[in-house]
Design an enzyme around this catalytic site. Structure first.
Site, short mmCIF file in Angstrom:
data_model
loop_
_atom_site.label_atom_id
_atom_site.label_comp_id
_atom_site.label_asym_id
_atom_site.label_seq_id
_atom_site.Cartn_x
_atom_site.Cartn_y
_atom_site.Cartn_z
N SER A 331 35.04 -2.13 65.27
CA SER A 331 35.79 -2.57 64.10
C SER A 331 34.86 -2.95 62.95
O SER A 331 33.94 -2.21 62.62
CB SER A 331 36.72 -3.72 64.52
OG SER A 331 37.68 -3.97 63.54
N ASP A 445 41.86 0.76 66.14
CA ASP A 445 40.73 -0.18 66.14
C ASP A 445 40.10 -0.33 67.53
O ASP A 445 40.79 -0.53 68.53
CB ASP A 445 41.23 -1.53 65.66
CG ASP A 445 40.11 -2.47 65.25
OD1 ASP A 445 39.23 -2.72 66.09
OD2 ASP A 445 40.11 -2.90 64.09
#
Length: 578
Positions: A331, A445
């Site tokens: 991320s 993500d």
């Protein structure tokens, strides 16, 4: 229990194999990769290694074999099962071209009656090996460098050897002149040095093939400006599915950035790849750290705006002159980690992060939430401006980022491919940014499944890992949820640019991990850094200075507490200090 006395054992074994039992013993050779015996085979023979190396592999159902020990010249193998009268419990495979003496079980016990110390010494050896395997198998110590370019690579390998020696290890470079040497000569050289580096030039095919059989890992050394040869040797694992072949692409100092790496990856399919500049000492020193297990890997977790802490960590590491040799993250941690991988200084990374996130309100292009709260067009533009058409494989340092594959339910590790596309997948927080579709797979993500991917780093680097983890840092303001602002105040205040409070909930939910997963990921880090960011909201992209300062202070404190430099945390002892 008295310590192992290999001299006594070796003398006793020599008297048996070369004395009265010489007519009952047999000699044979194994080529590197050949199996001596498998788990479950009958243990009716005692084997003695004359030259080369054998690897002991533990096998479990549905699991790849695991190397648990190494058998060296002068040592027996198969003795535990033979003495106990049970089948073998492990696979034994030749790690090098290996010469073996074999003695039938009955002949061994006949000879043991005249050598009363033999069974005692074998017992000591078995206990010693059991303890050794409890703490893991021997680290690689023999490496091959095979040229895939017309220009010689000997000088490059010599610089790597000099870097190894500068660390206090002994190192020997061996070239084609050893091609006619006897097998036991290679074993003696290996015993006399901490590390041995074989080097083969492009026109030395026979020597290159021999090198590939004699080493723990093989490096193919080429040039990104040239097409890779199709007949390069490989070093594969021993039934464990591992690729023990790596790629090094050397480039001219006049080339600012690596290029054409994907062509080499498609042909060679290496386990890892490295970029080095011809004649640059820092790059040969980096490869010396890779060889000696002292290379440093940096892993940065996700965490939204709180991941600005990673900026402070990188600044502190740069000031402390801690080398960063591998880098990766999930991320927002991956976005920050990309800076060192690109070869950026802290100043350049600081400029890019400020421009892309602090000054730009990356989530301000809100959309009607059919798929996500944001269209992600602004994020896509920011990533394109930062990375352009860079391929992950062409980064200066080995880099990875992770995303979560909603199609397969597994973690996706990105090491090659269009960088901005992979990074966009790694930060696609469910509900906040739309998923990314790659090759028919839906990716979101990376923090959803692996917010702190130290396990991925461990597969690439056996050296120390520095991990900066924001997994459990509070990032949602309870007051904002208990007393949410009215719609018109929210719009007039400009707070809409960071998204509604639901964005915080979605982002925090995506980065929460179980205690077991968190403990496992943190345990893989040799240096664990846990910055505290106070009340910084996970979506507060303007709150830059405070988390940067927090990450800087936490990293400085962690480094100050280390008993040795970071590079020494997993450093092996010199052979002559054992």
């Amino acid at each position: 229990m008295a310590p192992l006395r290999p001299d006594t054992l070796a003398v006793a074994l020599a008297r048996i194999f070369e004395g009265p039992m010489i007519d009952r013993a047999s000699w044979f050779a194994l080529t590197g990769g050949e199996r001596l015996f498998a788990a479950g085979d009958p243990s009716d023979t005692l084997y003695l290694v004359r030259s080369g190396r054998l690897g002991v592999f533990h096998v479990e159902t549905d699991q790849p074999p695991q190397l648990v020990g190494v058998i060296r010249p002068g040592e027996p193998v198969g003795e535990m099962a033979m003495v106990a009268g049970t089948p073998h419990t492990a696979d034994v495979v030749a790690l090098r071209d290996t010469e073996i003496l074999a003695l039938p079980r009955e002949a061994f016990f006949d000879a043991a009656r005249s050598e009363p110390d033999l069974l005692v010494e074998l017992s000591r050896l078995m206990i010693h090996r059991a303890r050794e395997r409890a703490v893991g198998a021997a680290e690689p110590s023999v490496f091959g460098f095979v040229s895939a370019r017309p220009r010689p690579i000997r000088a490059f390998v010599e610089r790597i050897a000099a870097g190894v020696q500068a660390m206090g290890f002994t190192c020997k470079v061996i070239d084609q002149s050893a091609l006619s040497s006897a097998a036991d000569w290679f074993s003696r050289v290996e015993d006399d040095h901490d590390y041995v580096l074989y080097v083969a030039e492009l026109d030395q095919k026979a020597w290159a093939e021999l090198c590939a059989r004699q080493v723990d890992r093989l490096f193919i050394v080429g040039s990104g400006l040239l097409a890779p040869p199709s007949d390069l040797p490989r070093r594969m694992g021993f039934g464990d599915g591992r690729r023990l072949t790596d790629l090094i692409l050397l480039r001219d100092p006049r080339m600012n950035r690596p290029a054409n790496t994907r062509v080499w990856l498609n042909v060679l399919q290496p386990d890892r790849w490295f970029h080095c500049v011809e004649g640059v000492e820092t790059d040969s020193d980096r490869m010396a750290r890779v060889i000696t297990g002292t290379a440093v890997g940096l892993v940065l977790s996700g965490g939204g705006a709180r991941a600005y802490c990673h900026m402070g960590a990188i600044k502190a590491l740069e000031e402390a002159r801690v080398p960063i040799d591998f880098v990766g993250g999930a991320s927002m941690g991956a976005v920050v980690a990309a800076g060192p991988a690109m070869g950026w200084s802290f100043e350049r990374l600081d400029f890019e992060i400020r421009r892309a996130f602090v000054e730009s309100d990356p989530l301000s292009d809100l959309a009607f939430p059919i798929i996500a709260m944001s269209r992600a067009r602004k994020v896509a533009r920011l990533l394109e401006r930062a990375y352009g058409d860079t391929d992950l494989a062409d980064l200066c340092l080995p880099f990875f980022c992770v995303s979560s594959n909603l199609t397969s339910g597994r973690i996706e590790v990105h090491r090659a491919g269009l960088m901005r596309r992979a990074m966009r997948a790694s930060i696609a927080i469910p509900g906040v940014l739309p998923p990314v579709v790659m090759d028919g797979q839906v990716l979101v993500d990376g923090a959803v499944l692996k917010n702190f991917p130290t396990s991925v780093m461990r597969q690439l680097n056996n050296g120390p890992i520095i991990g900066v983890d924001m997994s459990q840092t509070r990032g949602v303001d309870p007051a904002a949820l208990e007393n949410p602002p009215s719609w018109w105040k929210w719009v007039l205040s400009g707070a809409w640019k960071a998204g509604p409070p639901i964005v915080s909930i979605l982002m925090r939910s995506a980065t929460i991990t179980t205690d077991a997963e968190m403990e496992q990921s943190r345990a893989a880090a040799d240096v664990l850094i846990l910055p505290r960011t106070g009340g910084t909201d996970i979506r507060d992209w303007k709150a830059y200075e405070e988390p940067v300062a927090s990450g800087y202070a936490a990293t400085r404190a962690a480094l100050a507490d280390l008993p040795v430099p970071v590079t020494h945390l997993r450093r092996r002892s010199r052979a002559f200090d054992l």
